[in-house]
Design an enzyme around this catalytic site. Structure first.
Site, mmCIF file in Angstrom:
data_model
loop_
_atom_site.group_PDB
_atom_site.id
_atom_site.type_symbol
_atom_site.label_atom_id
_atom_site.label_comp_id
_atom_site.label_asym_id
_atom_site.label_seq_id
_atom_site.Cartn_x
_atom_site.Cartn_y
_atom_site.Cartn_z
ATOM 1 N N CYS A 276 -44.384 37.633 -40.038
ATOM 2 C CA CYS A 276 -44.566 37.127 -38.675
ATOM 3 C C CYS A 276 -46.020 36.702 -38.431
ATOM 4 O O CYS A 276 -46.937 37.133 -39.142
ATOM 5 C CB CYS A 276 -44.210 38.197 -37.651
ATOM 6 S SG CYS A 276 -42.475 38.657 -37.641
ATOM 7 N N GLU B 36 -42.458 31.808 -43.621
ATOM 8 C CA GLU B 36 -41.118 32.192 -44.070
ATOM 9 C C GLU B 36 -40.979 32.037 -45.581
ATOM 10 O O GLU B 36 -41.873 31.507 -46.257
ATOM 11 C CB GLU B 36 -40.070 31.364 -43.314
ATOM 12 C CG GLU B 36 -40.147 31.636 -41.820
ATOM 13 C CD GLU B 36 -39.023 31.002 -41.019
ATOM 14 O OE1 GLU B 36 -38.331 30.099 -41.538
ATOM 15 O OE2 GLU B 36 -38.856 31.426 -39.861
ATOM 16 N N TYR C 89 -35.261 35.435 -47.408
ATOM 17 C CA TYR C 89 -35.556 35.512 -45.975
ATOM 18 C C TYR C 89 -36.323 36.771 -45.562
ATOM 19 O O TYR C 89 -37.202 36.731 -44.713
ATOM 20 C CB TYR C 89 -34.271 35.434 -45.151
ATOM 21 C CG TYR C 89 -33.474 34.157 -45.301
ATOM 22 C CD1 TYR C 89 -34.035 33.017 -45.876
ATOM 23 C CD2 TYR C 89 -32.157 34.097 -44.874
ATOM 24 C CE1 TYR C 89 -33.302 31.849 -46.019
ATOM 25 C CE2 TYR C 89 -31.413 32.923 -45.004
ATOM 26 C CZ TYR C 89 -31.986 31.809 -45.585
ATOM 27 O OH TYR C 89 -31.258 30.653 -45.716
ATOM 28 N N GLU D 12 -48.136 37.447 -35.975
ATOM 29 C CA GLU D 12 -49.097 38.485 -35.574
ATOM 30 C C GLU D 12 -49.452 39.409 -36.723
ATOM 31 O O GLU D 12 -50.548 39.936 -36.799
ATOM 32 C CB GLU D 12 -48.590 39.273 -34.356
ATOM 33 C CG GLU D 12 -47.251 39.934 -34.502
ATOM 34 C CD GLU D 12 -46.079 39.027 -34.138
ATOM 35 O OE1 GLU D 12 -46.058 37.870 -34.575
ATOM 36 O OE2 GLU D 12 -45.170 39.512 -33.433
HETATM 37 N N1 THU Z 1 -41.512 35.739 -35.588
HETATM 38 C C1 THU Z 1 -42.867 35.913 -35.461
HETATM 39 O O1 THU Z 1 -43.654 35.299 -36.191
HETATM 40 N N2 THU Z 1 -43.328 36.783 -34.534
HETATM 41 C C2 THU Z 1 -42.540 37.433 -33.637
HETATM 42 O O2 THU Z 1 -43.039 38.210 -32.834
HETATM 43 C C3 THU Z 1 -41.092 37.201 -33.630
HETATM 44 C C4 THU Z 1 -40.555 36.460 -34.798
HETATM 45 C C5 THU Z 1 -41.030 34.764 -36.570
HETATM 46 C C6 THU Z 1 -40.321 35.335 -37.759
HETATM 47 C C7 THU Z 1 -39.469 34.160 -38.193
HETATM 48 O O3 THU Z 1 -40.252 33.326 -39.039
HETATM 49 C C8 THU Z 1 -39.177 33.408 -36.919
HETATM 50 O O4 THU Z 1 -40.092 33.904 -35.953
HETATM 51 C C9 THU Z 1 -37.775 33.571 -36.408
HETATM 52 O O5 THU Z 1 -37.434 34.909 -36.320
#
Ligand code: THU
Length: 131
Positions: A53, A44, A48, A55
């Site tokens: 993410c 993160e 924001y 994956e």
């Molecule tokens: N997030 C992921 O890393 N992968 C996903 O498939 C869904 C969301 C993360 C993004 C963010 O850091 C946190 O989960 C909350 O949304």
């Protein structure tokens, strides 16, 4: 590698998560057809929208190491009670390199569900669309 083993790697990768804003740790493990696994976690950012993410981290690690094809499956592990399916941006990014990918979505207790990326992103826009 079994689905269970790939999910176990994703669950473990949650420990590397940098999620001071959402406090929602996610780990991922991307399996290639030669057995190579690229792992990732969510990273993160104070801005924001710059968050990446888990994956996508795994996918970009693979691509930046020269791997752009031969992806078999990705496991994604969140820390919630619900299965952690990939967000829309990640579906699109994965589709670019692996439209036939298998997706394993895990939840906090380690249980997971299996689905194809084409089910998650039907009629997707990809490299073939530009021809
Ligand atoms: N997030 C992921 O890393 N992968 C996903 O498939 C869904 C969301 C993360 C993004 C963010 O850091 C946190 O989960 C909350 O949304």
């Amino acid at each position: 590698m079994t689905n269970e083993a790939l999910v176990a790697l994703a669950l473990e990768m949650r420990q590397r998560s940098y999620a001071p804003y959402s406090h929602f740790a996610v780990g991922a493990a991307l399996l290639c057809d030669d057995g190579t696994v690229f792992t990732g976690c969510n990273v993160e950012n104070a801005a924001y929208g710059s968050t990446i993410c888990a994956e996508r981290t795994a996918l970009l690690k693979a691509v930046s190491e020269g791997r752009t094809s031969g992806f078999q499956a990705v496991a994604i592990a969140g820390q919630g009670e619900d299965f952690c399916w990939p967000c829309g941006a990640c579906r699109q990014m994965l589709y670019e390199f692996a439209p036939d990918l298998t997706v394993l979505a895990a939840r906090n207790d380690g249980q997971f569900r299996v689905c194809s990326l084409s089910q998650l992103l039907p009629k997707g826009f990809g490299p073939h669309s530009l021809k």
